[in-house]
Design a protein around this motif. Structure first.
Motif, PDB file in Angstrom:
ATOM      1  N   ASN A 438       0.808  -1.218   0.000  1.00  0.00           N
ATOM      2  CA  ASN A 438       0.000   0.000   0.000  1.00  0.00           C
ATOM      3  C   ASN A 438       0.839   1.266   0.000  1.00  0.00           C
ATOM      4  O   ASN A 438       0.422   2.301  -0.523  1.00  0.00           O
ATOM      5  N   ARG A 439       2.033   1.217   0.594  1.00  0.00           N
ATOM      6  CA  ARG A 439       2.833   2.445   0.680  1.00  0.00           C
ATOM      7  C   ARG A 439       3.223   2.950  -0.705  1.00  0.00           C
ATOM      8  O   ARG A 439       3.224   4.158  -0.955  1.00  0.00           O
ATOM      9  N   SER A 440       3.556   2.045  -1.640  1.00  0.00           N
ATOM     10  CA  SER A 440       3.892   2.513  -2.986  1.00  0.00           C
ATOM     11  C   SER A 440       2.647   2.966  -3.742  1.00  0.00           C
ATOM     12  O   SER A 440       2.696   3.917  -4.536  1.00  0.00           O
ATOM     13  N   GLU A 441       1.513   2.304  -3.509  1.00  0.00           N
ATOM     14  CA  GLU A 441       0.274   2.743  -4.152  1.00  0.00           C
ATOM     15  C   GLU A 441      -0.117   4.143  -3.679  1.00  0.00           C
ATOM     16  O   GLU A 441      -0.581   4.973  -4.466  1.00  0.00           O
ATOM     17  N   LEU A 442       0.061   4.410  -2.391  1.00  0.00           N
ATOM     18  CA  LEU A 442      -0.256   5.737  -1.870  1.00  0.00           C
ATOM     19  C   LEU A 442       0.639   6.801  -2.494  1.00  0.00           C
ATOM     20  O   LEU A 442       0.189   7.908  -2.813  1.00  0.00           O
ATOM     21  N   GLU A 443       1.921   6.489  -2.670  1.00  0.00           N
ATOM     22  CA  GLU A 443       2.828   7.456  -3.281  1.00  0.00           C
ATOM     23  C   GLU A 443       2.465   7.705  -4.742  1.00  0.00           C
ATOM     24  O   GLU A 443       2.607   8.821  -5.246  1.00  0.00           O
ATOM     25  N   LEU A 444       1.981   6.667  -5.436  1.00  0.00           N
ATOM     26  CA  LEU A 444       1.604   6.844  -6.844  1.00  0.00           C
ATOM     27  C   LEU A 444       0.419   7.779  -7.015  1.00  0.00           C
ATOM     28  O   LEU A 444       0.189   8.308  -8.108  1.00  0.00           O
ATOM     29  N   ARG A 445      -0.339   7.999  -5.947  1.00  0.00           N
ATOM     30  CA  ARG A 445      -1.469   8.920  -6.056  1.00  0.00           C
ATOM     31  C   ARG A 445      -1.019  10.325  -6.415  1.00  0.00           C
ATOM     32  O   ARG A 445      -1.797  11.115  -6.948  1.00  0.00           O
ATOM     33  N   ARG A 446       0.229  10.660  -6.093  1.00  0.00           N
ATOM     34  CA  ARG A 446       0.732  11.980  -6.479  1.00  0.00           C
ATOM     35  C   ARG A 446       0.628  12.169  -7.991  1.00  0.00           C
ATOM     36  O   ARG A 446       0.205  13.228  -8.474  1.00  0.00           O
ATOM     37  N   GLU A 447       1.017  11.149  -8.731  1.00  0.00           N
ATOM     38  CA  GLU A 447       0.940  11.247 -10.190  1.00  0.00           C
ATOM     39  C   GLU A 447      -0.502  11.110 -10.673  1.00  0.00           C
ATOM     40  O   GLU A 447      -0.905  11.771 -11.622  1.00  0.00           O
ATOM     41  N   ALA A 448      -1.284  10.259 -10.006  1.00  0.00           N
ATOM     42  CA  ALA A 448      -2.670  10.060 -10.436  1.00  0.00           C
ATOM     43  C   ALA A 448      -3.496  11.327 -10.233  1.00  0.00           C
ATOM     44  O   ALA A 448      -4.292  11.707 -11.099  1.00  0.00           O
ATOM     45  N   VAL A 449      -3.312  12.010  -9.101  1.00  0.00           N
ATOM     46  CA  VAL A 449      -4.041  13.255  -8.853  1.00  0.00           C
ATOM     47  C   VAL A 449      -3.571  14.345  -9.813  1.00  0.00           C
ATOM     48  O   VAL A 449      -4.380  15.082 -10.387  1.00  0.00           O
ATOM     49  N   GLY A 450      -2.261  14.448 -10.006  1.00  0.00           N
ATOM     50  CA  GLY A 450      -1.749  15.437 -10.943  1.00  0.00           C
ATOM     51  C   GLY A 450      -2.225  15.206 -12.360  1.00  0.00           C
ATOM     52  O   GLY A 450      -2.529  16.155 -13.093  1.00  0.00           O
ATOM     53  N   ARG A 451      -2.315  13.939 -12.734  1.00  0.00           N
ATOM     54  CA  ARG A 451      -2.728  13.581 -14.102  1.00  0.00           C
ATOM     55  C   ARG A 451      -4.123  14.091 -14.430  1.00  0.00           C
ATOM     56  O   ARG A 451      -4.421  14.401 -15.585  1.00  0.00           O
ATOM     57  N   LYS A 452      -4.992  14.207 -13.435  1.00  0.00           N
ATOM     58  CA  LYS A 452      -6.343  14.738 -13.677  1.00  0.00           C
ATOM     59  C   LYS A 452      -6.304  16.213 -14.055  1.00  0.00           C
ATOM     60  O   LYS A 452      -7.237  16.714 -14.682  1.00  0.00           O
ATOM     61  N   ASN A 453      -5.236  16.908 -13.659  1.00  0.00           N
ATOM     62  CA  ASN A 453      -5.120  18.332 -13.973  1.00  0.00           C
ATOM     63  C   ASN A 453      -4.340  18.585 -15.250  1.00  0.00           C
ATOM     64  O   ASN A 453      -4.765  19.354 -16.110  1.00  0.00           O
ATOM     65  N   TRP A 454      -3.155  17.948 -15.355  1.00  0.00           N
ATOM     66  CA  TRP A 454      -2.354  18.253 -16.540  1.00  0.00           C
ATOM     67  C   TRP A 454      -2.570  17.267 -17.685  1.00  0.00           C
ATOM     68  O   TRP A 454      -2.051  17.459 -18.786  1.00  0.00           O
ATOM     69  N   LEU A 455      -3.338  16.192 -17.478  1.00  0.00           N
ATOM     70  CA  LEU A 455      -3.803  15.262 -18.519  1.00  0.00           C
ATOM     71  C   LEU A 455      -2.685  14.467 -19.179  1.00  0.00           C
ATOM     72  O   LEU A 455      -2.791  13.264 -19.387  1.00  0.00           O
TER      73      LEU A 455
END
Length: 537
Positions: A438-455
């Protein structure tokens, strides 16, 4: 010559058998289609959180224990249900939904929140009308009442003028002119100071504000900075910070365990966007590292961890096969992935799925109950408590694997657990190993959340800049460091910092480095930290 009655009967029996077989096959297809339809409905309309009533899992688990009691593989109820852990442990080791037991919820304090002491204070004194005219002479001040309000002032730019007076020796012009050396800027001949550069980086990669939005924000604040200018600053900063992240990657190869995961990203191209992938590697409690590859294949993990000797925790993706074939790397499985597959089978086979989740929750309860123990003692205690649960779970999986409908979600969940059994039970070897990734999945959210903005990222180079800077921001969060002040000071220090000591600037060592006289002197020798626009560190 006509067929005999016996031949006709045989032919009819054959037709009947074929019809029955086709009926059973169509029934299987219907059931599988219904299951897939229900999964799609839940994916679109249902809740995303994997909540399961702990009372249901306990009932299902108790029923399985009774069935396995005669086989000698039942788990020890006393060892698997420590009072302090509870039966509702979630995959991350925290308490699950309420239900059963005497668990107390944490009560949040009510009332007005106390404002932080480090905020600057401005006093506004309000006088009554009687104290503002001729009647004030008859009044004496006996005290005051103070109420506080949290206010916000818009950010502002500052024209920072660095003035270097010139001096000459009186009466001796031949001695020449004396003037202070011009301070080194993080980026030569750059308009921006280190504080503004750090602000752009944190806004883009921590707050997920694309550069075109920052451009509009700056215009509202009274200054036009084009997107191309901001992009050039980001590129230059990433180039300066890349050796530091490279040193962090080398240091990570000495970690005890590295967790790894990946997520997709679109990369802008002439004809159409192409697919790329961000990878995250979490090395113990030391570093969080992001990497980018154009393809999602086995070459990426193999290159990232070349020369590493230790544990690697990942999901069951085939991209890690080449990595795990080397004798130097030991695979650690993820129980959260296994639990997720059983949760996906809840709608089609709730009885079996609930029983399996009950077994997994017992493992998390044991893990939570032993969390505060020293590693060596935790290894022993966790193994003693978990082995009976795992033995019973393995018997149950093998039994149910013969009974479930092939290709159904519950069959896929059971198959995942059995195929990954060695990796899933690896945590028994060492108390420092986690049950899930889970710790690596949580860190990947940084890119997933950003991806919604910069596409998408603008190019492969843009993806590399992203990986470099997000590595530092994520590592700052890991060590409780404010990223803006960190990036500002690191950009100042990198110009003169010895390359062989660059690892001292990593977030892992940052607090210790700031106590170093050398680092303090280097920062004090520049005007940048004294800039009036500097926020409190």
């Amino acid at each position: 010559m006509g067929t005999s009655v016996e031949e006709q009967i045989r032919e009819l029996k054959d037709r009947l058998a074929r019809a029955a077989h086709e009926r059973d096959e169509y029934r299987k297809l219907y059931e599988l289609a219904s299951i897939e339809l229900e999964r799609l409905r839940r994916h679109i309309y249902g809740q995303k959180a994997e909540h399961v009533d702990p009372a249901q899992t306990q009932l299902a688990f108790d029923a399985i224990v009774q069935l396995l009691a005669g086989a000698g593989a039942q788990p020890d109820a006393g060892a698997t249900s420590p009072p302090e852990a509870g039966d509702g442990a979630a995959p991350d080791g925290t308490s699950g939904p309420s239900g059963g037991g005497d668990k107390r919820r944490q009560v949040r304090p009510h009332g007005r929140q106390k404002l932080p002491e480090h905020l600057p204070v401005e006093r506004i004194e309000l006088l009554p009308p009687e104290a503002r005219d001729e009647r004030a002479t008859a009044l004496v001040r006996i005290g005051e009442e103070v109420s506080e309000t949290l206010e916000w002032r818009p950010a502002s730019f500052v024209r920072l003028q660095i003035v270097r007076p010139k001096f000459a020796v009186k009466g001796e012009p031949e001695q020449g002119v004396t003037i202070a050396d011009i301070p080194d800027s993080p980026i030569p001949r750059c308009l921006a100071g280190p504080g503004l550069l750090a602000h752009v980086l944190v806004s883009k990669y921590a707050d997920h504000l694309p550069l075109h939005r920052q451009e509009k924000m700056f215009e509202r604040w009274g200054l036009h900075l084009s997107r191309s200018t901001l992009c050039g600053w980001v590129a230059a900063c990433a180039d300066k910070l890349a050796p530091l992240v490279g040193a962090m990657a080398n240091d990570a190869l000495s970690a005890h365990c590295i967790a790894i995961d990946a997520t997709g990203v679109l990369v802008q191209a002439k004809d159409k966007c192409r697919r790329g992938h961000f990878w995250v590697l979490v090395a113990d409690r030391d570093h969080v590292l992001f990497r980018f590859t154009p393809h999602h294949n086995q070459d990426g993990p193999k290159a990232f961890l070349r020369g590493y000797k230790g544990y690697v925790q990942a999901d069951a993706s085939n991209v890690y096969e080449k990595l795990f074939r080397t004798e130097q790397v030991t695979e650690v499985g993820c129980w959260a992935h296994g639990r997720r597959k059983f949760f996906e089978a809840m709608t089609s086979d709730p009885q079996r799925a609930t029983a399996a989740i009950g077994f997994i929750q017992k493992l998390y309860a044991i893990d939570k109950a032993t969390r505060e123990l020293p590693p060596s003692r935790r290894t022993e205690q966790r193994r003693i408590a978990a082995e009976p649960v795992l033995a019973a779970f393995r018997v149950w999986l093998e039994t149910e694997d013969l009974l479930v409908l092939p290709r159904s979600p519950i069959a896929a969940a059971i198959g995942y657990a059995l195929n990954q059994w060695t990796a899933l039970t690896r945590f028994l070897e060492d108390g420092r190993l986690r049950l899930d990734n889970n710790r690596s999945e949580l860190e990947l959210r940084r890119e997933a959340v950003g991806r919604k903005n910069w596409l998408f990222v603008g190019s492969k180079d843009g993806a590399e800049w992203n990986a470099t800077i997000v590595s530092l921001i994520a590592s700052c969060a890991l060590h409780g460091i404010e990223p803006w002040a960190y990036l500002r000071d690191v950009l100042i220090l990198l110009r003169t910092w010895p390359p062989e000591r660059v690892i001292e600037l990593a977030p892992k060592s940052w607090k210790q480095t700031l106590e170093n006289t050398d680092a303090r002197q280097r920062l004090a020798a520049t005007p940048w930290p004294r800039a009036p626009a500097a926020a409190p560190s």
